[in-house]
Design a protein around this motif. Structure first.
Motif, mmCIF file in Angstrom:
data_model
loop_
_atom_site.group_PDB
_atom_site.id
_atom_site.type_symbol
_atom_site.label_atom_id
_atom_site.label_comp_id
_atom_site.label_asym_id
_atom_site.label_seq_id
_atom_site.Cartn_x
_atom_site.Cartn_y
_atom_site.Cartn_z
ATOM 1 N N LYS A 337 3.259 3.400 -1.531
ATOM 2 C CA LYS A 337 2.816 2.085 -1.990
ATOM 3 C C LYS A 337 2.795 2.028 -3.517
ATOM 4 O O LYS A 337 3.268 1.055 -4.130
ATOM 5 N N ALA A 338 2.261 3.066 -4.155
ATOM 6 C CA ALA A 338 2.229 3.106 -5.626
ATOM 7 C C ALA A 338 3.639 3.149 -6.189
ATOM 8 O O ALA A 338 3.943 2.496 -7.203
ATOM 9 N N ARG A 339 4.508 3.919 -5.544
ATOM 10 C CA ARG A 339 5.904 3.991 -5.992
ATOM 11 C C ARG A 339 6.584 2.628 -5.881
ATOM 12 O O ARG A 339 7.333 2.219 -6.784
ATOM 13 N N LEU A 340 6.301 1.906 -4.808
ATOM 14 C CA LEU A 340 6.886 0.577 -4.632
ATOM 15 C C LEU A 340 6.400 -0.382 -5.721
ATOM 16 O O LEU A 340 7.189 -1.183 -6.245
ATOM 17 N N ASN A 341 5.129 -0.321 -6.052
ATOM 18 C CA ASN A 341 4.610 -1.187 -7.111
ATOM 19 C C ASN A 341 5.294 -0.903 -8.439
ATOM 20 O O ASN A 341 5.613 -1.825 -9.198
ATOM 21 N N THR A 342 5.528 0.374 -8.710
ATOM 22 C CA THR A 342 6.242 0.733 -9.945
ATOM 23 C C THR A 342 7.672 0.201 -9.923
ATOM 24 O O THR A 342 8.155 -0.363 -10.908
ATOM 25 N N ILE A 344 8.813 -2.322 -8.229
ATOM 26 C CA ILE A 344 8.793 -3.790 -8.330
ATOM 27 C C ILE A 344 8.662 -4.212 -9.784
ATOM 28 O O ILE A 344 9.365 -5.114 -10.261
ATOM 29 N N GLY A 345 7.748 -3.550 -10.527
ATOM 30 C CA GLY A 345 7.582 -3.881 -11.942
ATOM 31 C C GLY A 345 8.829 -3.605 -12.741
ATOM 32 O O GLY A 345 9.251 -4.429 -13.581
ATOM 33 N N GLN A 346 9.469 -2.464 -12.503
ATOM 34 C CA GLN A 346 10.696 -2.131 -13.229
ATOM 35 C C GLN A 346 11.824 -3.097 -12.896
ATOM 36 O O GLN A 346 12.579 -3.509 -13.781
ATOM 37 N N THR A 347 11.923 -3.467 -11.641
ATOM 38 C CA THR A 347 13.000 -4.384 -11.233
ATOM 39 C C THR A 347 12.776 -5.775 -11.811
ATOM 40 O O THR A 347 13.732 -6.450 -12.217
ATOM 41 N N GLU A 348 11.525 -6.231 -11.813
ATOM 42 C CA GLU A 348 11.242 -7.538 -12.415
ATOM 43 C C GLU A 348 11.584 -7.531 -13.909
ATOM 44 O O GLU A 348 12.116 -8.516 -14.430
ATOM 45 N N GLU A 754 13.633 -8.240 -3.774
ATOM 46 C CA GLU A 754 13.189 -8.753 -2.485
ATOM 47 C C GLU A 754 12.959 -7.615 -1.489
ATOM 48 O O GLU A 754 12.000 -7.650 -0.697
ATOM 49 N N THR A 755 13.819 -6.600 -1.539
ATOM 50 C CA THR A 755 13.656 -5.456 -0.635
ATOM 51 C C THR A 755 12.376 -4.701 -0.921
ATOM 52 O O THR A 755 11.618 -4.358 0.000
ATOM 53 N N TYR A 756 12.123 -4.457 -2.187
ATOM 54 C CA TYR A 756 10.894 -3.738 -2.549
ATOM 55 C C TYR A 756 9.654 -4.527 -2.152
ATOM 56 O O TYR A 756 8.665 -3.953 -1.669
ATOM 57 N N LYS A 757 9.701 -5.825 -2.336
ATOM 58 C CA LYS A 757 8.542 -6.647 -1.966
ATOM 59 C C LYS A 757 8.351 -6.669 -0.453
ATOM 60 O O LYS A 757 7.204 -6.631 0.049
ATOM 61 N N ALA A 758 9.456 -6.710 0.294
ATOM 62 C CA ALA A 758 9.341 -6.673 1.757
ATOM 63 C C ALA A 758 8.757 -5.341 2.213
ATOM 64 O O ALA A 758 7.895 -5.293 3.105
ATOM 65 N N ALA A 759 9.216 -4.244 1.598
ATOM 66 C CA ALA A 759 8.671 -2.930 1.953
ATOM 67 C C ALA A 759 7.194 -2.833 1.600
ATOM 68 O O ALA A 759 6.389 -2.270 2.353
ATOM 69 N N SER A 760 6.827 -3.420 0.459
ATOM 70 C CA SER A 760 5.422 -3.407 0.054
ATOM 71 C C SER A 760 4.564 -4.194 1.033
ATOM 72 O O SER A 760 3.426 -3.799 1.353
ATOM 73 N N ASN A 761 5.099 -5.294 1.539
ATOM 74 C CA ASN A 761 4.346 -6.091 2.524
ATOM 75 C C ASN A 761 4.175 -5.329 3.830
ATOM 76 O O ASN A 761 3.128 -5.425 4.492
ATOM 77 N N ILE A 762 5.213 -4.572 4.204
ATOM 78 C CA ILE A 762 5.114 -3.783 5.446
ATOM 79 C C ILE A 762 4.007 -2.750 5.338
ATOM 80 O O ILE A 762 3.186 -2.578 6.251
ATOM 81 N N ILE A 763 3.955 -2.070 4.199
ATOM 82 C CA ILE A 763 2.903 -1.064 4.005
ATOM 83 C C ILE A 763 1.541 -1.739 3.868
ATOM 84 O O ILE A 763 0.525 -1.232 4.358
ATOM 85 N N GLY A 764 1.537 -2.892 3.203
ATOM 86 C CA GLY A 764 0.269 -3.590 3.005
ATOM 87 C C GLY A 764 -0.386 -4.019 4.298
ATOM 88 O O GLY A 764 -1.609 -4.176 4.373
ATOM 89 N N ASP A 765 0.420 -4.209 5.360
ATOM 90 C CA ASP A 765 -0.143 -4.651 6.635
ATOM 91 C C ASP A 765 -0.949 -3.549 7.330
ATOM 92 O O ASP A 765 -1.761 -3.843 8.220
ATOM 93 N N ILE A 766 -0.707 -2.301 6.975
ATOM 94 C CA ILE A 766 -1.396 -1.215 7.685
ATOM 95 C C ILE A 766 -2.363 -0.456 6.780
ATOM 96 O O ILE A 766 -3.125 0.385 7.265
#
Length: 767
Positions: A337-342, A344-348, A754-766
């Motif tokens: 999850k932390a890696r995905l947030n990083t 997402i920030g880099q991609t933005e 979009e892929t990173y955000k979708a993956a982040s949402n998947i992890i966020g659900d659990i």
């Protein structure tokens, strides 16, 4: 927080998302199965699935990584009855034959349906298609392997993703990797061992990978290739599970109890022993369920293994792998999850360099063009003023470079100009004589000074023009460097902005150059001899007369010394002839003393001569290279010198004055008298004085003129010029045409985000 059973499906969803986007930046938890050829890897996987679905044969069968996702579904799961267009058989574009299988033919023409609809497989490269016959899965794996890796037994790192849905499997995600081989066989590449090892290391070297090291029981454990490879990336055995296959094929009287108990080769996750299906079982179509029952019976009845029978067998291995993978995913999900947030920030941030995701419409393109124009103009001004946010630290640029041009390049060029370098004494004499006409002058003619100083002032024009050109070139360089990543999105707009500013600079170059030329002409137009810093002719003349008188007083003391040296030289020469010696080494010590004393007496009479070279030093060759040097002219004494030495020094004085102008051969000109010498020296000194005054003013005025007419003018008018030239409705569409390569990169970046955000949402659900 979701239940543990949801973790593996969540990880599978993440893998699917990453696969669809073609991204491998996330180190997702996974089980990698490694082992040598014929070690039993395929049998373990088929037993876990409960179906025969893997290709079999000799040599390397697994030539691409197979990512196998096992999904446990309930018998009444809605997925079983989910509608699929079974009547329309998808065309397999990867199969050159495109032939229908028997099951496809029956389903299409006779309405045939498989009896078991609760077990099927799906490939990610064939979305929407279900394979209920696991023999078709085997064929598809073979065809897809051949399509990418070829048919010459080569390997490929591109994985095949297969999902298996069944109520009889546990949730697992495994990666079946090619078997480790040592010797290339048939058409295999010569470096096949290295290729396979590198491919395996790509997976098992990742910290989130659990290594399933398969070793046959009938091979000594110290020779296990899988354990050797696992130890390279996991030296402490913290994420390696040992699987000992073919337990029933060990030699009679031997057992693997020490291995299974971890005494021989300790692993944190331990070892599990299994019994593979034999080739006879496969050929006789014995079911996997029956094979599992036989395996369980083997361990229960074995006299050694029955004490650990509950920790042996494929059923236990499946449960153990499921539990290990669950715990591993639960442990690693926060880090993912932390890696995905990083990411997402880099991609933005990267997306902003491509101009963001904003869609250009007719309503907002006018504002966009104006915004980009203002940013371009602001970057141009800030580069000159030194307030830019991306100032280079490697070289001078912008305003600092312009300052360097003014104070270093231009200033050094002016200082290097000699006021009278191209002006000889004869030129000065000729100018004086020409300015007096047929009459002799009573005073130094002022017209001669004007005639001579004006060409010298003109020497300042070339470095002044060069200064203007250098500043112009630097402004052009600033203009070309004023682009931004956002502006690079529209190459035509950027080119137009540069073109307009370049045209503005070219327009200002002409007036600036003309004004600088006029500055030189202004100084040549009127010679202001009343300037407060200009030397007084009276003072200059008095200084010349005093200097000449001092020099003559020094020359008048030389004849006595010369006569003494001349007499001594004759005596020495006479004595030399009497001794018939070709050298001067026979001179008596008395003669030497007398000669030295004479020289010393002369030095005492004239203390100023003590610093000069003595005749004795010269005569005996102690410093043969030095003569008497005055202002660049060298005169060496000779033994047969005759005549009046005062006359020679007066002639030397004339030579000194003549040669200051740089001309060496002017014998055709009449000899100058003392008055003309004084006049020429006076004019020369006045030229030097006045030239210095003008040079100082030019060094101050030219940079001011360039700043006013070129630099500051461009800074002030650049924004208005850009708006006037480019802010037109008819030009907007053409100016905002995107660069195709950059547009593609931006689309990739958008998809990645979009892929990173979708993956982040998947992890966020659990979580």
């Amino acid at each position: 927080m979701a239940s543990l059973e949801d973790l593996i499906p969540t990880a599978n969803k993440l893998q699917d998302v990453m696969y669809d986007a073609g991204i491998d930046t996330l180190d997702l938890p996974v089980l990698a199965v490694i082992g040598s050829q014929s070690s039993g890897k395929s049998s373990i996987l088929e037993t876990l699935v409960g179906k025969d679905f893997l290709p079999r044969g000799t040599g390397i069968v697994t030539r691409r990584p197979l990512v196998l996702q096992l999904n446990n579904i309930a018998t009444n799961s809605p997925l079983i009855n989910q509608h699929h267009d079974e009547d329309e058989i998808p065309t397999d574009q990867n199969n050159d034959n495109n032939e229908l299988t028997l099951e496809d033919h029956l389903r299409k023409n006779q309405g045939y349906e498989p009896t078991q609809r609760n077990e099927w497989g799906e490939f990610l490269h064939l979305p929407g298609r279900r394979f209920y016959d696991f023999r078709e899965i085997r064929n598809e794996i073979q065809n897809e392997t051949a399509r990418i890796a070829g048919k010459n037994k080569g390997i490929s790192r591109i994985p095949i993703n297969l999902k298996v849905f069944s109520p009889r499997v546990l949730n697992l995600t495994l990666v079946d990797l090619p078997g480790i081989t040592k010797v290339p066989i048939g058409e295999q590449p010569a470096d096949i061992e290295k290729q396979i090892k590198n491919l395996i290391l790509e997976y098992v070297a990742k910290p989130n990978c659990i290594i399933l090291a398969v070793s046959p029981a009938n091979v000594d454990l110290v020779n296990s290739e899988s354990l050797k490879l696992a130890r390279e990336v996991d030296p402490h055995g913290r994420r390696t599970i040992g699987v000992i296959t073919k337990m029933d094929l060990m030699d009679s009287g031997t057992n693997a109890l020490d291995i299974l108990s971890g005494k021989l080769y300790p692993l944190k996750l331990g070892f599990v022993g299994v019994v593979n299906r034999s080739q006879q079982d496969i050929q006789s179509n014995r079911s996997v369920e029956e094979a599992l029952d036989n395996e369980e019976a083997f361990f229960v009845r074995h006299p050694v293994y029955r004490t650990i029978s509950t920790r042996c067998g494929t059923r236990y291995l499946a449960k153990l792998l499921n539990q290990i993978l669950l715990n591993h995913i639960r442990e690693k999900l926060p880090d993912i999850k932390a890696r995905l947030n990083t990411l997402i920030g880099q991609t933005e941030q990267e997306l902003q360099t491509y101009g963001g995701t904003g869609v250009i419409t007719k309503e907002n393109r006018a504002g966009l063009v104006l915004q980009l124009m203002n940013k371009f103009a602001a970057r141009f001004v800030s580069s000159i003023e030194g307030t830019s946010s991306d100032i280079s630290t490697k070289e001078l640029c912008g305003g600092a470079r312009i300052y360097f041009i003014y104070n270093n390049i231009f200033g050094s060029s002016l200082k290097s100009i000699s006021p009278t370098e191209n002006l000889s004494t004869r030129d000065i004499q000729t100018a004086i004589r020409n300015s007096t006409g047929p009459r002799p002058s009573l005073f130094v003619p002022e017209l001669a000074f004007d005639l001579l100083v004006k060409p010298q002032i003109h020497l300042l024009l070339e470095p002044s023009e060069r200064c203007v050109e250098l500043v112009y070139e630097e402004l052009m360089k600033i203009c070309h460097n004023c682009g931004s990543p956002e502006l690079a999105r529209y190459p035509k707009l950027q080119a137009k902005l540069i073109e307009v500013v370049s045209e503005l600079l070219r327009e200002r170059l002409g007036p600036t150059r003309s004004y600088v030329e006029s500055l030189i002409e202004i100084h040549r137009a009127y010679i202001n001899t009343n300037h407060p810093n200009f030397l007084s002719a009276t003072e200059v003349m008095a200084d010349i007369v005093d200097s000449k008188k001092t020099r003559r007083d020094q020359i008048s003391k030389k004849p006595d010394l010369e006569d003494a040296r001349h007499s001594l030289a004759k005596d020495l020469a006479k004595k030399q002839n009497e001794d018939s010696s070709p050298t001067l080494t026979s001179i008596s010590d008395a003669d030497r003393i007398r000669l030295s004393e004479t020289s010393s007496d002369d030095d005492e009479k004239d203390p100023s001569k003590q610093s000069k070279d003595s005749f004795l030093n010269y005569f005996f060759g102690k410093d043969q290279q030095r003569g008497t040097q005055l202002n660049g002219f060298t005169e060496s004494y000779s033994l047969d010198t005759k005549g009046d030495r005062t006359t020679e020094f007066l002639d030397f004085d004339n030579l000194q004055l003549n040669n200051e102008g740089g001309q060496q051969n002017e014998e055709h000109m009449p000899q100058m008298n003392e008055r003309e010498q004084l006049e020429c020296e006076l004019i020369r000194r006045l030229i030097v004085s006045y030239f210095g005054i003008v040079r100082e003013m030019i060094q101050d005025q030219v940079p001011k003129a360039v700043m006013c007419l070129l630099v500051n003018f461009s800074k002030e008018i650049i924004q208005n010029r850009l708006v006037t030239k480019l802010y037109k409705e008819a030009l907007f569409e053409d100016l905002l045409m995107e660069d195709q390569n950059l547009a593609q990169d931006r689309q990739k970046c958008v998809k990645l985000l979009e892929t990173y955000k979708a993956a982040s949402n998947i992890i966020g659900d659990i979580l």
